[in-house]
Design a protein around this motif. Sequence first.
Motif, short mmCIF file in Angstrom:
data_model
loop_
_atom_site.label_atom_id
_atom_site.label_comp_id
_atom_site.label_asym_id
_atom_site.label_seq_id
_atom_site.Cartn_x
_atom_site.Cartn_y
_atom_site.Cartn_z
N GLY A 132 0.60 -1.09 0.09
CA GLY A 132 -0.63 -0.28 -0.02
C GLY A 132 1.17 0.76 0.08
N ILE A 133 -0.07 2.42 -0.03
CA ILE A 133 1.26 4.01 -1.09
C ILE A 133 1.47 4.25 0.86
N GLY A 134 0.39 4.00 1.96
CA GLY A 134 0.74 4.34 2.99
C GLY A 134 1.49 4.00 3.57
N ALA A 135 1.89 2.63 3.63
CA ALA A 135 2.81 1.33 4.42
C ALA A 135 3.79 2.35 4.61
N ALA A 136 4.11 2.24 5.75
CA ALA A 136 5.63 2.65 6.19
C ALA A 136 6.60 2.01 6.03
N GLY A 137 8.02 2.28 5.91
CA GLY A 137 9.23 2.14 5.69
C GLY A 137 9.39 1.43 6.94
N PRO A 138 10.66 -0.12 6.47
CA PRO A 138 11.47 -0.45 7.59
C PRO A 138 11.83 0.18 8.70
N ALA A 139 12.02 0.95 8.51
CA ALA A 139 13.01 2.05 9.54
C ALA A 139 12.02 2.36 10.10
N ALA A 140 10.59 2.85 9.90
CA ALA A 140 9.36 3.14 10.81
C ALA A 140 8.69 2.12 11.10
N ALA A 141 8.73 0.61 10.65
CA ALA A 141 8.04 -0.16 11.17
C ALA A 141 8.26 -0.68 12.32
N ASP A 142 9.54 -0.50 12.49
CA ASP A 142 10.78 -1.28 14.19
C ASP A 142 10.03 -1.36 15.07
N GLU A 143 8.71 -0.64 15.46
CA GLU A 143 8.01 0.17 16.57
C GLU A 143 7.10 -1.28 16.24
N GLN A 144 5.80 -1.50 14.95
CA GLN A 144 5.18 -1.91 15.31
C GLN A 144 5.49 -3.91 14.76
N TRP A 145 7.03 -3.95 15.01
CA TRP A 145 6.82 -5.04 15.28
C TRP A 145 6.81 -6.19 16.66
N PRO A 146 7.34 -7.24 16.90
CA PRO A 146 7.78 -7.70 17.95
C PRO A 146 9.69 -7.75 17.72
N THR A 147 10.37 -8.07 18.51
CA THR A 147 11.26 -8.23 18.63
C THR A 147 11.90 -9.46 18.61
N GLU A 148 13.05 -9.98 18.95
CA GLU A 148 13.40 -11.63 18.38
C GLU A 148 13.06 -12.07 20.51
N ALA A 149 13.80 -11.18 20.92
CA ALA A 149 13.86 -11.15 22.25
C ALA A 149 12.28 -11.20 22.89
N GLU A 150 11.23 -10.37 23.09
CA GLU A 150 10.31 -11.26 22.67
C GLU A 150 9.28 -12.12 21.97
N VAL A 151 9.83 -12.83 20.95
CA VAL A 151 9.55 -13.83 20.49
C VAL A 151 9.62 -14.91 21.13
N GLN A 152 10.51 -15.18 21.98
CA GLN A 152 11.60 -15.55 22.71
C GLN A 152 10.57 -15.80 24.66
N ALA A 153 10.28 -14.78 24.93
CA ALA A 153 9.73 -14.80 25.70
C ALA A 153 8.03 -15.48 25.92
N ALA A 154 7.72 -14.70 24.63
CA ALA A 154 6.51 -15.21 24.53
C ALA A 154 6.46 -16.70 24.41
N LYS A 155 7.05 -17.74 23.85
CA LYS A 155 7.62 -18.70 23.64
C LYS A 155 8.30 -19.33 25.67
N GLN A 156 8.46 -18.68 25.98
CA GLN A 156 8.79 -19.04 27.49
C GLN A 156 7.62 -19.50 28.31
#
Length: 373
Positions: A17-41
Motif C-alpha cells: 500500500g502507498i501508505g505503508a511505512a518503510g522498515p525504519a518506521a515500522a520497527d516499533e510495530q513489530w515484535p523483536t526476537e527477544a519478545e518472541v522468545q519471551a512469548a514462547k517461554q
Amino acid sequence: MTLGALAVAVAAVLVVGIGAAGPAAADEQWPTEAEVQAAKQDAASSKAEYAKIQGLVQQNQAVAVSAATTALEKQNDYAKAEQALQDASAKAASLEAQADAAKQASTSANRRFGSIASQLYVAGGNSGLTTQLLLNRGDAKQLLDKLSAMSRLTGLAAGLRDHASQQANVAASLSAEAADARQARQKLAGDAQTALKAAQDAQKKADDALATSQAQSKTAYAQMAELQQQSAAIQQKYAEYQAYLAALAAQRAAQGDSSYLYQVSRSITPDPPAAKAYAQSQMGRYNWDGTQYDCLLQLWTHESGWRVNAYNTSSAAYGIPQAWPGQKMATYGSDWMTSYVTQINWGLAYIKSSYGNPCGAWSFELSHTPNWY
C-alpha cells in the motif's frame, strides 16, 4: 514454510500500500526476537503449570472415588447398625415386659402367701391342733381333718413363698438384661452415626478439593490457550516482518535505481473519477456485483487513492493497483505508467487470480500490518 520460502512467496505476489511505512518506521510495530522468545517461554511455562494442575486433578479424583466408596460402606454399616438397634430395642422392650410380668407374679404370690400365713396364724398352727388331738379323743376325726387342711395350707404357703422369691429373681435378672440391651443399643447407634459422619465429612472434603482443582485446571487451560495463541501470533507477525524485509530488499536489488519512475510519476496528472468509472464498467467481465465494486473502491482508495501515478517511496510499488514492481503491468500495455485503463485491467486480473474477487483481496489487505495484498 521456512522464513526464506515465505520471503520468496511474498516477493512473488506482494503489492504494498502507498501508505505503508518503510522498515525504519515500522520497527516499533513489530515484535523483536527477544519478545518472541519471551512469548514462547510464557507459553511453555503455562503448559507446564497446566500439566501440574492436571496431575493434581487426577490425584483428587482418586481420593474422591475412594472417599465415595468409603462413604457407601459406612452407609451400609449404618443401615446394619440401625437394624441391630431396632432388634436391640425390641429385645429390651420384650425383656422389660417379661420383667414386669415376673414382678407381678412375685407380687401376686407374696399376696397369696400372706393371706395363707394369716389363716394359719388365726388357726393356731399345727402344734396347737396336735395338742388338741392328744387331749380330746372324742373329736379326733374332726381334729385330724383340720390338721390335714392346715398341713396343706402350710405346704401351699411354702410353695407360694418360693415362687414369689423365684419370680423376684427372674424379674431382677430380666431387668438387668434389659438395661444391658438398652446400653448396647445406644452404643451401636452412637458408633454407626460417628462412623457415617466421618465418612460423609471425608467425602465432602474430597469433593471440595476435586472441584477446586478442576476450577484451577479450567483457568490454567484458558491461560495456556491464550498464551499459546499470543505466542503463535507474535511468531507469525515476526515471520511476516522478516519476510517483508527480505522481499523488500530482494525487490530493490532486482529493480535497481527507481528514481526515473519516481520522476515520471510526478509529471503525470491523475483522473481518479474516470478511473473509478472505468473500473465499475469492468465488473461484469468477471461476474462481480456492486458489493464487489464497493470492496474494490475501498481497496484501491486505501492503496493509491485511484491515482495512476501513485508511487510508494519505500517499496517502489506503482499505480492504482500498486503493482510491485510497476513493470509487471507492461504485460497489459506499454502505457502502464500513465494509463488507468492498462493499470486497472492488470489489477483486476491480478485480483481474480490471487484472491478470487475484490472483497477477498480487501479482507486479506486488512488482515495484517503493514497492509498489502
